[in-house]
Enzyme design. Sequence first.
Site, PDB file in Angstrom:
ATOM      1  N   LYS A 235       0.819  -1.217   0.000  1.00 55.04           N
ATOM      2  CA  LYS A 235       0.000   0.000   0.000  1.00 55.04           C
ATOM      3  C   LYS A 235       0.850   1.262   0.000  1.00 55.04           C
ATOM      4  O   LYS A 235       0.629   2.176  -0.802  1.00 55.04           O
ATOM      5  CB  LYS A 235      -0.947  -0.027   1.209  1.00 55.04           C
ATOM      6  CG  LYS A 235      -1.990   1.074   1.192  1.00 55.04           C
ATOM      7  CD  LYS A 235      -1.473   2.315   1.863  1.00 55.04           C
ATOM      8  CE  LYS A 235      -2.515   3.427   1.823  1.00 55.04           C
ATOM      9  NZ  LYS A 235      -1.982   4.651   2.451  1.00 55.04           N
ATOM     10  N   ASP A 254      -6.156   0.930   0.501  1.00 58.63           N
ATOM     11  CA  ASP A 254      -6.175   0.947   1.960  1.00 58.63           C
ATOM     12  C   ASP A 254      -7.540   0.467   2.422  1.00 58.63           C
ATOM     13  O   ASP A 254      -8.378   0.063   1.611  1.00 58.63           O
ATOM     14  CB  ASP A 254      -5.897   2.357   2.475  1.00 58.63           C
ATOM     15  CG  ASP A 254      -6.934   3.329   1.952  1.00 58.63           C
ATOM     16  OD1 ASP A 254      -7.968   2.894   1.421  1.00 58.63           O
ATOM     17  OD2 ASP A 254      -6.719   4.546   2.059  1.00 58.63           O
TER      18      ASP A 254
END
Length: 343
Positions: A235, A254
């Site tokens: 991420k 996310d």
Amino acid sequence: MDVVLAKMSWKLIPCLRSELRLDIVLKCGQSFRWKSFNDQPDQWIGVLGSRVWLLSQDQDHLKYKTFPKAEEDSGALDAFLADYFQLKVKLQPLYKVWAKEDPVFEKISSKFSGVRMLRQHPVENLFSFICSSNNNIQRISSMVENLCIHFGTEIWKHEGVSYHTFPSVEQLAKNPMNVEKKLRGLGFGYRAAYIAKSAKQIAENGGEEYLLKLRTLPYQEARDELLKLTGIGPKVADCVLLMSLDQTAAIPVDTHMFQIAANKYLPHLKGYKSVTDKAYKEIGDHFRSLYGDYAGWAHSVLFSADLKHLRDIESDTDTRVESKSKESKSSGSPMLKKRKKRA
DNA sequence: AGTAAACCTTCTAG
DNA sequence: ACTAGAAGGTTTA
């Protein structure tokens, strides 16, 4: 009070408000250092490079002042700012395509116009997002601030407030043991070690230059490099790729984007408890096939529209025509060509 | 390969 | 006042 600042004249850069909304772009979690200035809702102060910038805008211009007073010609400053906001990329044609391909996007696009990616410096972007793991924006912002105060260089003082540069790789890598200890003391928690270690790793690889060079690599190669660093997973890597390494199609997934995807695009993901590698890839691929080469930019619009503190932001004042119906279309067929107006 | 628990700290819903 | 949970995840087992 701020006689000096108030007297200084603004430098202007032509830029339509529909191409840039400072109030969204500066507060949607891409960067963490922009603050509204003196309680003025339309003025923003922050640090870029080794200079303090005061930003504002009107309907047709991006406006700025810099401190301390620069001898530098304003052409270079204009160019610097235009690069930071990537003004060469025209948003309206992109919005048009995204809205055409996606009714969900179409619905939010007029209210959240002018949302574009910043082109940040990878050093600031990377260390800021190491701080972001399992964390919230408020705390991330204060941690970034502490990073600058305790490791950066002071560049300007105004009314008792000091402004600092974001620390260089060297400043963060100087003495890893001390850096970690100091960060722990500042409340960084386990991220203290991530920062100290990554700084050391980057310094050993060539420092800032090494990171900047990642801009010349293909997505996957640059990503593999980032993933070698401590505290950087999929991420955060995608955040850095999208926000400072020119990878316009990178999609950081996310918990927010996961929710959005599961609720509005890929219902079968509701079964997942967390974002698995497989789900991560599926979500990114879905948005890339939906939006195209600038999917990461489109994702940022969806993300911004979903942020609690931005959800009720005022619509662009330019759209004064307003269609007072907040929710009247049921069929979802996008045939109404409401005159959102545009020049 | 894929899943689960631990990890720092702060803020908030209950 | 007090506690479980979540907050822009990553690492380790």
